[in-house]
Enzyme design. Structure first.
Site, PDB file in Angstrom:
ATOM      1  CG  HIS A 191     -15.972 -28.037   0.822  1.00 33.30           C
ATOM      2  ND1 HIS A 191     -16.639 -28.630   1.857  1.00 33.30           N
ATOM      3  CD2 HIS A 191     -16.647 -28.391  -0.304  1.00 33.30           C
ATOM      4  CE1 HIS A 191     -17.679 -29.304   1.385  1.00 33.30           C
ATOM      5  NE2 HIS A 191     -17.700 -29.166   0.089  1.00 33.30           N
ATOM      6  CD  GLU A 433     -23.537 -36.957 -20.042  1.00 35.54           C
ATOM      7  OE1 GLU A 433     -22.566 -36.334 -19.571  1.00 35.54           O
ATOM      8  OE2 GLU A 433     -24.701 -36.792 -19.648  1.00 35.54           O
ATOM      9  CG  ASP A 457     -19.510 -38.155 -17.480  1.00 34.65           C
ATOM     10  OD1 ASP A 457     -18.560 -38.540 -16.780  1.00 34.65           O
ATOM     11  OD2 ASP A 457     -20.544 -37.666 -17.001  1.00 34.65           O
ATOM     12  CB  CYS A 504     -22.196 -28.282 -23.005  1.00 29.21           C
ATOM     13  SG  CYS A 504     -22.781 -29.938 -22.565  1.00 29.21           S
TER      14      CYS A 504
END
Length: 582
Positions: A191, A433, A457, A504
């Protein structure tokens, strides 16, 4: 000069004097309390909980306001851990039954909790240990009445060096004074890394020990693009980085002039450039940079960092916000891609040995049909607000696609029966993908209105490489011959059948690959907002003939490194400025 290799987590270059921050060392004044003071100690703990909660709430609100809901959700999760009844009960039990002081009890319980995370094999989840330690610091400061570090009150520009920085500490950095930071520990999924990216602060983590060899005031370079930290650089290295920073500023100014110009090649071929977004507020930046629409609207943010599942209205509001920003431009909403490293706690999913190959994405949607139906209803309702398209992720078989389409049809009928407006002829597409779909793409093209190559992927599954595993990440390569042949095959088949195809994945956002993709036949890119102008610059600097010749050479090569060298050489030859920023 000391040169360290770490993990690049937030791009950009920072040069400045070092401010070395040690770890917070909390001296607990007493470990035990008298028996007759136990209830008073419990009350003191509860009061500290409230103080720490207000502090975290302030961080959440500040970060949400400045960086958006994704970063704000980090601190909402911190708040939920702090307010977890089990933690409170365990701390109060230690105070009452063992007569621990509040400080000792809170530290004991939270460090046990952190250690539980640290032992988990999934590095994404293991990184949550740092979040728990962040919460411990808030609580101990509240109990001991200690102020924050003076780190947030710097009087001159600096580069911050630390063993570790928590998300709260990064969120409170003075962006006017802190040019960048580097830490000895940390990972790309932490984070801390996410907040740094949101704040636009160049950052490198996971360098290993080095603080003992740095003095405050040393000149430090943090290269957030390459994951390099240089302490006390020699004159030539410093000059090289200063020149690179100047070149980036000049090039950025030049790129801004392209905002309102079309992405058209020198021989007149129009290339369409769309934006990828994760959060509604990012749509405005895509539009500002000249995007022709949203090619990928990721929707996972609606499920993460919260205790409950998003309602249909939550979905609807988030989709309509983007659609209205984009006006009549197309917005492609991808149904949720949950599972793997994005696991909503609300579903209570069991741990899987190979989560990337398990119950994720469309498989998860078809297992949890009410969840899927809620999202589809909201997307269809939002379709009357503008130009909406639906895209299913990680389709691997025709049966899977047909099952998802059947569910969409059932939701349409439910809306029609309820006389709820929606666009029945909404365009439907899939992510390509999974190799099984790429190889048999001709079968899928008859069933969809468009397709989008999800190379993140596709590369991972084609090469059997976990892109989050540092032991094999060097084998994860977009220019591997097998990957290029699959992309070429998909684009050729889609062109033959007249089905629009975009790309994308991260591959489309890197200018190194633009000429190659154009040469392979791609005419529609969907890229990160910050990459739009760079990709447009390449498109406007080349001819299709040049790109096709380059792609032909690349397809004949045996090794990804040779393809990369060729692409870099050709790009820098055409646009020398890219040589300084890649």
């Amino acid at each position: 000069m000391m040169r360290l290799q770490g993990i690049a987590v937030s791009p950009g270059i920072a040069i400045g004097k070092a401010v070395v921050i040690g770890q917070d060392i909390f001296s607990i004044p007493r470990e035990y309390v008298e028996a007759d003071a136990v209830e008073q100690e419990v009350a003191r703990f509860r009061e500290a909980l409230q103080v720490a909660a207000r502090e975290i709430e302030n961080n959440r609100d500040l970060v949400t306001r400045e960086l958006g809901p994704k970063s704000g959700a980090i601190f909402q999760a911190h708040l939920e851990i702090l307010e977890d009844p089990k933690i409170r009960e365990d701390v109060e039990s230690l105070i009452r039954n063992r007569q621990y002081s509040s400080e000792k009890a809170a530290s004991f319980v939270l460090r046990q909790f952190a250690e539980m995370f640290r032992r988990l094999p999934n590095p994404v989840i293991a990184d949550r240990a740092y979040d728990v330690l962040d919460i411990e610091r808030h609580l101990l400061r509240a109990l001991l009445g200690q102020p924050h570090r003076s780190l947030y009150h710097l009087t001159s520009p600096a580069v911050v060096l630390a063993r570790n920085l928590t998300p709260s500490e990064v969120a409170n950095l003075d962006r006017k004074m802190v040019r960048g930071f580097a830490t000895e520990v940390g990972g790309p999924t932490s984070h801390t890394a996410i907040v740094a990216q949101g704040m636009g602060i160049p950052a490198v983590v996971g360098t290993g020990p080095f603080l003992n060899e740095v003095s405050g005031g040393d000149i430090v370079i943090v290269d957030g693009d390459r994951g390099i930290v240089i302490v006390r650089p020699d004159e030539s290295t410093l000059r090289e980085y200063e020149e690179e920073m100047r070149a980036i500023r000049v090039f950025t100014t030049e790129l801004e002039k392209l905002r309102d110009l079309p992405a058209e090649t020198l021989d007149g071929t129009r290339i369409n450039i769309y934006g990828n977004i994760e959060f509604p507020h990012e749509a405005a930046l895509c539009l500002q940079n000249g995007a022709e629409g949203i090619g990928l609207y990721r929707t996972e943010f609606l499920y993460l960092g919260r205790n409950d599942l998003p309602s249909e209205e939550d979905h609807y509001r988030a989709y309509c916000e983007v659609v209205r920003i984009m006006g009549d431009r197309p917005v492609t909403i991808r149904t949720f891609d949950l599972g793997a490293d994005k696991v909503p706690l609300q579903l209570g999913l069991e741990k899987e040995a190979n989560p990337c190959l398990g119950l994720r994405s469309i498989r998860l949607a078809l297992r949890y049909l009410p969840l899927f139906q809620t999202q589809l209803r909201a997307i269809l309702r939002a379709s009357v607000c503008g130009n909406v398209q639906i895209m299913f992720p990680m389709i691997s078989t025709l049966a899977e696609l047909r099952q998802a389409k059947l569910m969409l049809a059932e939701v349409m009928e439910d809306l029609a029966e309820g006389q709820i407006p929606f666009r029945r002829e909404i365009p439907l597409g899939i992510m390509v993908e999974v190799p099984s779909v790429a190889v048999t793409i001709d079968r899928f093209l008859d069933e969809v209105d468009f397709i989008s190559l999800g190379t993140n992927d596709l590369i991972q599954y084609t090469l059997a490489v976990d892109r989050t595993n540092r032991n094999v990440v060097n084998m994860y390569n977009a220019t591997d011959p097998a990957v290029l042949r699959l992309i070429h095959h998909v684009i050729q088949e889609a062109s033959r059948k007249g089905v629009p195809v975009s790309l994308c994945g991260q591959m489309s956002s890197h200018p190194l690959h633009t000429m190659l993709l154009i040469g392979l036949g791609l005419r529609k890119f969907s890229v990160a907002a910050h990459s739009i102008l760079e990709i447009k610059k390449v498109c406007r600097s080349v001819t299709v003939e040049q790109c096709e010749a380059l792609a032909k050479r690349a397809l004949e090569m045996d090794h990804a490194r040779d393809v990369q060298a060729l692409l870099r050489e050709q790009l820098i030859k055409l646009i020398p400025a890219f040589g300084r920023i890649m």
